[in-house]
Design a protein around this motif. Structure first.
Motif, PDB file in Angstrom:
ATOM      1  N   TRP A   1       0.835  -1.159  -0.027  1.00  0.00           N
ATOM      2  CA  TRP A   1       0.191  -0.103  -0.073  1.00  0.00           C
ATOM      3  C   TRP A   1       0.883   1.266   0.101  1.00  0.00           C
ATOM      4  O   TRP A   1       0.460   2.033  -0.696  1.00  0.00           O
ATOM      5  N   VAL A   2       1.917   1.178   0.772  1.00  0.00           N
ATOM      6  CA  VAL A   2       2.969   2.256   0.706  1.00  0.00           C
ATOM      7  C   VAL A   2       3.377   2.667  -0.709  1.00  0.00           C
ATOM      8  O   VAL A   2       3.522   3.613  -1.134  1.00  0.00           O
ATOM      9  N   GLY A   3       3.928   1.292  -1.279  1.00  0.00           N
ATOM     10  CA  GLY A   3       4.420   1.466  -2.738  1.00  0.00           C
ATOM     11  C   GLY A   3       3.526   2.185  -3.697  1.00  0.00           C
ATOM     12  O   GLY A   3       3.875   2.871  -4.580  1.00  0.00           O
ATOM     13  N   TYR A   4       2.276   1.711  -3.468  1.00  0.00           N
ATOM     14  CA  TYR A   4       0.864   2.149  -4.418  1.00  0.00           C
ATOM     15  C   TYR A   4       0.967   3.740  -4.188  1.00  0.00           C
ATOM     16  O   TYR A   4       0.766   4.540  -5.019  1.00  0.00           O
ATOM     17  N   GLN A   5       0.889   4.178  -2.973  1.00  0.00           N
ATOM     18  CA  GLN A   5       0.943   5.542  -2.728  1.00  0.00           C
ATOM     19  C   GLN A   5       2.082   6.330  -3.058  1.00  0.00           C
ATOM     20  O   GLN A   5       1.916   7.295  -3.843  1.00  0.00           O
ATOM     21  N   ILE A   6       3.219   5.612  -3.219  1.00  0.00           N
ATOM     22  CA  ILE A   6       4.297   6.569  -3.682  1.00  0.00           C
ATOM     23  C   ILE A   6       4.037   6.612  -5.356  1.00  0.00           C
ATOM     24  O   ILE A   6       4.432   7.535  -5.976  1.00  0.00           O
ATOM     25  N   PHE A   7       3.653   5.457  -5.985  1.00  0.00           N
ATOM     26  CA  PHE A   7       3.430   5.464  -7.465  1.00  0.00           C
ATOM     27  C   PHE A   7       2.376   6.408  -7.848  1.00  0.00           C
ATOM     28  O   PHE A   7       2.641   7.153  -8.929  1.00  0.00           O
TER      29      PHE A   7
ATOM     30  N   SER B   1      12.918   5.518  -8.327  1.00  0.00           N
ATOM     31  CA  SER B   1      13.845   4.656  -7.429  1.00  0.00           C
ATOM     32  C   SER B   1      12.856   4.100  -6.098  1.00  0.00           C
ATOM     33  O   SER B   1      13.065   2.935  -5.920  1.00  0.00           O
ATOM     34  N   LEU B   2      12.061   4.740  -5.700  1.00  0.00           N
ATOM     35  CA  LEU B   2      11.250   4.462  -4.555  1.00  0.00           C
ATOM     36  C   LEU B   2      10.553   3.378  -5.077  1.00  0.00           C
ATOM     37  O   LEU B   2      10.377   2.323  -4.169  1.00  0.00           O
ATOM     38  N   VAL B   3       9.707   3.521  -6.147  1.00  0.00           N
ATOM     39  CA  VAL B   3       8.732   2.316  -6.432  1.00  0.00           C
ATOM     40  C   VAL B   3       9.327   0.890  -6.662  1.00  0.00           C
ATOM     41  O   VAL B   3       8.901  -0.064  -6.477  1.00  0.00           O
ATOM     42  N   TRP B   4      10.603   1.102  -7.402  1.00  0.00           N
ATOM     43  CA  TRP B   4      11.185  -0.054  -7.678  1.00  0.00           C
ATOM     44  C   TRP B   4      12.015  -0.655  -6.440  1.00  0.00           C
ATOM     45  O   TRP B   4      11.782  -1.988  -6.120  1.00  0.00           O
ATOM     46  N   GLY B   5      12.508   0.114  -5.446  1.00  0.00           N
ATOM     47  CA  GLY B   5      12.712  -0.382  -4.108  1.00  0.00           C
ATOM     48  C   GLY B   5      11.806  -1.178  -3.400  1.00  0.00           C
ATOM     49  O   GLY B   5      11.798  -2.160  -2.975  1.00  0.00           O
TER      50      GLY B   5
END
Length: 307
Positions: free
Chosen positions: A130-136, A148-152
């Motif tokens: 969910w955190v990754g989706y919000q960054i995306f 960078s954040l999404v890939w990590g």
């Protein structure tokens, strides 16, 4: 960014607590010489305190720096913190009892522990995604930093779900369960033969497949990309930088997938198989070239307009 931005954040204090616990566990390695499966019983709690602490401190930086205005940010932190505390507490409790925390179904209590750990880490994984989706979907983050954040976060999510390969009971274990024999369910080892003494501290087998290697690699590649995102804050954003970061993400994910395939084939990642080793070597070389090109990019140009 001020310390006040962090000192009220649950996940930040979870990271600090894990750091303190890491220091507290270290003397036990020498004071308590009991072993389990050939390793000191306190090695596993130590590894998890380090891993969870590193995850917490890098993730809270992402949340505070890029998702400060997200209305669910605190709830996310509380869930991630609670899940990691449950995981660590049960692992430490089992270590103190001289019992295995993972795959252990030898008693009713051990079955409960293993089930609760599985449930907590599953919830942890969902909220991590969910955190990754919000960054995306965040539009105000610059392209290369978001990449960078999404890939990590994505590769870390993949690294976490690898754990489910290990928890699936093996055919011989299922047969034993049918006979009323409950000892273990799942294993981190794949393949047959002597696993050897294992790599120092980590305990990873260097002779047969050990799923802990791709699991660890995937989870902690995230820190590389978070540190890269922090570095890119002071770099000029461009489409070429975004493509370079994307290339690194693809290469690291490729390595992680290949590690899983090699492990499932019963072969240690540390075995110098020409095919697998070539993929790792070429991927690392290309990743290094991408990184070198990124760091050689000019910094942001700040201009002041006189009033």
């Amino acid at each position: 960014m001020e310390f006040d931005d962090y000192r009220k954040q649950p996940l930040f204090w979870n990271g600090i607590a894990m750091a303190v616990l890491t220091v507290a566990i270290l003397p036990l390695l020498f004071l308590d010489t009991r072993t389990l499966l050939g390793a000191n019983i306190w090695i596993k709690p130590l590894k998890f305190s380090l891993s969870l602490g590193l995850y917490s401190l890098t993730t809270i930086w992402v949340l505070v720096r890029f998702l400060k205005d997200w209305k669910y940010q605190r709830q996310i932190q509380l869930v991630l913190t609670s899940a990691s505390v449950i995981e660590f507490a049960l692992i430490t409790l089992q270590a103190a009892r001289g019992e295995a925390s993972h795959f252990n179904i030898s008693t009713t209590w051990n079955q409960i522990v293993f089930s609760v750990m599985g449930a907590s880490i599953s919830i942890f994984w969902l909220f991590h995604l969910w955190v990754g989706y919000q960054i995306f979907r965040k539009k105000t983050i610059s392209r290369s930093i978001k990449e960078s954040l999404v890939w990590g976060l994505t590769i870390a999510g993949f690294g976490m779900i690898i754990g489910f390969f290990m928890t699936s009971p093996r055919p011989e274990q299922l047969e034993a369960m049918k006979l009323g024999i409950f000892q273990t369910s799942g294993s981190h080892q794949f393949g047959s033969g002597d696993p050897g003494t294992g790599l120092f501290f980590f305990g990873w087998s260097t002779k047969i497949g050990d799923m802990r290697v791709p699991h660890f690699f995937g989870m902690h590649v995230m820190q590389i990309f978070v540190f890269l995102a922090a570095y890119l804050i002071n770099k000029r954003d461009s489409l070429s930088n975004q493509k370079l970061v994307r290339s690194m993400g693809i290469l690291f994910l490729l390595m992680n997938i290949v590690m899983v395939v090699q492990t499932l084939n019963g072969e240690s990642v540390f075995n110098l198989n020409p095919i697998y080793t070539s993929i790792y070597g070429i991927s690392l070389l290309l990743s290094f070239l991408c990184f070198f090109k990124l760091v050689s990019q000019p910094k942001k140009i700040y201009t002041q307009v006189p009033i």
